[in-house]
Scaffold this active site. Structure first.
Site, PDB file in Angstrom:
ATOM      1  CG  ASP A 100      36.921  46.570  35.787  1.00 32.57           C
ATOM      2  OD1 ASP A 100      37.675  46.095  35.008  1.00 32.57           O
ATOM      3  OD2 ASP A 100      36.274  46.384  36.622  1.00 32.57           O
TER       4      ASP A 100
HETATM    5  N1  URA Z   1      38.781  44.743  40.664  1.00 38.70           N
HETATM    6  C1  URA Z   1      37.634  45.424  39.822  1.00 38.70           C
HETATM    7  O1  URA Z   1      36.655  44.462  39.856  1.00 38.70           O
HETATM    8  N2  URA Z   1      37.826  46.040  39.041  1.00 38.70           N
HETATM    9  C2  URA Z   1      38.981  46.909  38.817  1.00 38.70           C
HETATM   10  O2  URA Z   1      39.009  47.798  38.033  1.00 38.70           O
HETATM   11  C3  URA Z   1      39.913  46.670  39.703  1.00 38.70           C
HETATM   12  C4  URA Z   1      39.905  45.890  40.640  1.00 38.70           C
END
Ligand code: URA
Length: 237
Positions: A100
Site C-alpha cells: 500500500d
Molecule cells: N498488508 C497490508 O495491509 N498492506 C500491505 O501493503 C501489505 C500487506
C-alpha cells in the site's frame, strides 16, 4: 570500445553514460573507472552492478518509502520504478506484488515474470515478513488468533505467525509472517483482532531480507545467492 559507448549499451544515452561514469556508477571488471575514453571490453562493463541488456533477467530490491505507489505508472503519485535511474526504467521491470502507498520496506522488481508470479501465488507459499506497530497491548490471545487463521468479512486468512517484540498499554510492535497477500491483508487482520495498525514495513520475501544498508528510496540489484534462493523456493532450476 570507449567506456562511455560501452556503458550506453545498458540503455543510457551517451550523455547519461558520461554522467554515470563520473558518478562512479560504472565498473569494468569490478573496478570503478571514471575515464570515459578508457578502452574496454563491453562484456566486462557493469552500470549500477547490473548485467547489460540481453544477458538475462533483472532482479532488484527497493526500500519503498511511504507516499510511493507499487506500480510502473501512476497519474497522481510517484512510483517505485521512478526510484530507479533512467536506464533501468526502460528495461521492463515490474513489481512482485504490491505494498500500500503508506506501507514501507522491501519491494522486489524483476523482468522475470515466472518468478514474480510464483512469489505472489499462494500455491508456492513464499513467506512475506512484516514489522507492524499497532494500537493497544498484544498478547497470547492475538498470537493464537493469528495461528488459527483470522476470519475476515470475505475470507479466513491462512494461519500466520505473530511474534510480539514489544507490548505496552498504548501500543505494541510485532513481526507477522504470511504466505498470502490479499488486499490490505495485514491491516485487516490486525483490525479484526482489535489492534489497528499505526505503521507497517515489509522486512523480507521468501527469506530475502531488506538490506539494512539501503536507505528509504534506495535500491540495489539482488545478489546471485538471493536470486538462487527465490528460484529454489519456487521450484525454478
Ligand atoms: N498488508 C497490508 O495491509 N498492506 C500491505 O501493503 C501489505 C500487506
Amino acid at each position: 570500445m570507449r567506456l562511455d559507448r560501452a556503458a550506453a549499451l545498458s540503455g543510457l544515452t551517451r550523455s547519461e553514460a558520461k554522467k554515470a561514469i563520473a558518478a562512479g556508477r560504472v565498473r569494468v571488471d569490478g573496478q570503478v573507472v571514471r575515464d570515459c575514453a578508457a578502452r574496454v571490453e563491453p562484456a566486462q562493463v557493469r552500470v549500477d552492478g547490473l548485467e547489460p541488456p540481453g544477458t538475462g533477467e533483472l532482479y532488484i530490491m527497493v526500500n519503498k518509502p511511504a507516499g510511493v505507489v507499487t506500480a510502473t505508472e501512476d497519474s497522481r503519485w510517484p512510483t517505485v520504478v521512478q526510484l530507479l535511474p533512467e536506464n533501468l526504467r526502460r528495461r521492463g521491470l515490474g513489481p512482485v506484488g504490491r505494498l500500500d502507498r503508506d506501507v514501507t520496506g522491501l519491494v522486489l522488481l524483476t523482468t522475470d515474470g515466472q518468478l514474480a508470479h510464483r512469489l505472489i501465488s499462494p500455491k508456492w507459499k513464499a513467506e512475506k515478513l512484516y514489522r507492524a506497530e499497532c494500537a493497544g497491548r498484544l498478547g497470547e490471545a492475538e498470537v493464537q488468533a493469528f495461528a488459527a487463521g483470522v476470519a475476515l468479512s470475505d475470507f479466513t486468512a491462512r494461519p500466520a505467525r505473530l511474534v510480539i517484540r514489544a507490548a505496552g498499554e498504548e501500543a505494541s510492535t510485532a513481526d507477522v509472517a504470511l504466505t498470502e497477500g490479499k488486499f490490505h491483508q495485514v491491516k485487516r487482520m490486525f483490525e479484526a483482532v482489535g489492534h489497528p495498525l499505526t505503521s507497517l514495513e515489509r522486512l523480507s520475501i521468501g527469506g530475502v531480507a531488506l538490506d539494512a544498508a539501503l536507505a528509504r528510496g534506495a535500491w540495489r540489484p539482488l545478489e546471485a545467492a538471493e536470486v538462487a534462493r527465490l528460484k529454489a523456493l519456487c521450484d525454478m532450476e
